[in-house]
Design an enzyme around this catalytic site. Sequence first.
Site, PDB file in Angstrom:
ATOM      1  N   CYS A 236       0.808  -1.220   0.000  1.00 27.88           N
ATOM      2  CA  CYS A 236       0.000   0.000   0.000  1.00 27.88           C
ATOM      3  C   CYS A 236       0.846   1.277   0.000  1.00 27.88           C
ATOM      4  CB  CYS A 236      -0.949   0.008   1.197  1.00 27.88           C
ATOM      5  SG  CYS A 236      -1.911  -1.512   1.347  1.00 27.88           S
TER       6      CYS A 236
ATOM      7  N   HIS B  55      -3.057   7.314   6.468  1.00 29.11           N
ATOM      8  CA  HIS B  55      -3.332   6.114   5.666  1.00 29.11           C
ATOM      9  C   HIS B  55      -4.806   5.759   5.817  1.00 29.11           C
ATOM     10  CE1 HIS B  55      -2.258   2.601   3.405  1.00 29.11           C
ATOM     11  NE2 HIS B  55      -2.567   1.763   4.375  1.00 29.11           N
TER      12      HIS B  55
ATOM     13  N   HIS C 171      -9.688   2.352  -0.856  1.00 27.50           N
ATOM     14  CA  HIS C 171      -8.269   2.006  -0.777  1.00 27.50           C
ATOM     15  C   HIS C 171      -7.821   1.405  -2.108  1.00 27.50           C
ATOM     16  CE1 HIS C 171      -4.436   0.911   0.511  1.00 27.50           C
ATOM     17  NE2 HIS C 171      -4.696   0.199   1.595  1.00 27.50           N
TER      18      HIS C 171
END
Length: 613
Positions: free
Chosen positions: A257, A413, A451
């Site tokens: 990520c 995040h 995401h």
Amino acid sequence: MSRLPVIVAQGGVSPAGRTSGFHGYRRLVLECLDDQSQSDTLAALRTLRNLPEGSSREDILSGTLIRELENNLFDHKAIPVHQAVQAEAGSEFILKGRRLPNPLPAGWQLEKREDGQIKVRIETSQQLMIPATRESLVSAAGQLPSGFAPEKLYQSRNHPRSLTMTVFGASDAIYSAGMDWNVIKQKLSPDQVAVYSGSAMSQLDFNGNGGLLQSRLLGKRVTSKQCPLGFAEMSADFINAYILGSLGGTGTNMGACATLLYNLEQGASEIRSGRRRLVIVGNSEAPITPEVMEGYSTMGALTTDAALRNLDGLSEAENPHWRRACRPFGNNAGFTIAESSQFLVLMDDELALECGAEILGSVADVFINADGFKKSISAPGAGNHLTVARAAALGRAIAGEDALRYRSFVQAHGTGTPQNRVTESHILSETAKVFGMDSWPVAAVKSYVGHSIGAAGGDQIMATLGVWKHGFIPGIKTINGLAEDVYSEKLNILQNHLETGVDQMDLALINAKGFGGNNATALLLSPGTTRKMLKARHGDKAMTQWQKKNESVTRQQDDYEQRCQSGESNPIYQFGEGVLDGGDLTFTGEQVNVPGYGQALNLEMENPFWHFN
């Protein structure tokens, strides 16, 4: 003294819309903007979605951000599967002769019928695979705007979805720079340019690695493109081969990520060192496939429909609040998967001024740390404490204590998982205590767009550059309050949009936490802070000259925006054009001249190590 990596353009497409023109950011805070900005972004979304003129605001916005899965990707209520069934001895069925497997399975007895078909009798019990369907446990995702089909904008030739998104996104960034690429090349040699772009999970739809692995099991043939187009770095390859025609540095880093920030670190480091002068940095990720979603769901990472209903006290007969599926720092049950394509154009400070480039901000540095020993590969560790602390410390060193304490914010995040809300809030709270922040603003853009795995850092940067342009930090509108286990001391975890004023925040930290211990935190400097640094280094005269050159850039940016609004702008895709081979180059012992570039590639190198004879 290091060169400063200046962000001169951004482009791409996400569930919020087109990135250039700040439209992706504007979608997040639309209700806060003036009437003209709202109208322009609604028009941009309408054009992107191929909706007719006169479409209502509600119709335009409904096909954006996180929402229920749409059938253009796959039917989430009828996902094809093979169901194992046990056929008992003596079972019979009819097949066409050409459908018989070769070699025949053991125990099959054949009898040819008068109509030319074959009756098969199974002499022994055996397992058969029967086509069936199942319904996905997860029905929410951050999809590109409804009706937007990047593969239809150029001759895509069965390209994987993430690569079609690359062509659109990289083209959008280059066009929005407002500069002629061929003119810029006259100031550079081939080795002063680089492209770092890819995907964390490669190309996993049927046109890429997905089809490569599925085809034979589906009774189909593997194509000649599925294997080569499935590589993770193919995004950079497409930009070099079909968009820029670049002969410079290329590749991608992969860090789950944190992947885009890994690429940003390489690009920014090479500009600071002087090795490159212009770098395209980006990522394109298209992970909304049944297999990927099932994988994350099985891990317990994705929020399911059942979990969403449970959070809101809904019955099984009621639809979940799909729009609110991702709930960073609130009571939540997992992340929401998304697709996105985000690109930045970076120049060193001297080249940016020479070209009159737009100054959207700059990259001070990107800090990367692993987690060390771990309890499990997906568990968080200590590395992100280090990256956030280092980024904050550099911000203090560059802009001073007051700028860090009172004029900085964090793009967290913020995945929306129970584990992330605890660990990341603890990291940010402890950092705020140590560096003297009293109410450090924290945003989480995944609450809007989901995401997008490797491209997620680009979504965060898109939202950050917009804050400096329009003066609003997007709040986390999907939560009703902070979860009890969230650390909030010294933090202002935004539940509503925060008005900061245009270019009033000097610093922004972009945080990423990836599976396996891939932690990265970028420190970005605002346009105002960047201009002050450029003035200190290059002087008033250089800034005045830059301002004059920037007028032409602004006109070209406006022209591109008008073409986008009218639907007249197509991506750059130069297939088979301007192809060079060795015979087109001019070699000497001291340099190589490459057609199209104004500066030769220098071959007069010094020994970078010590002399030994």
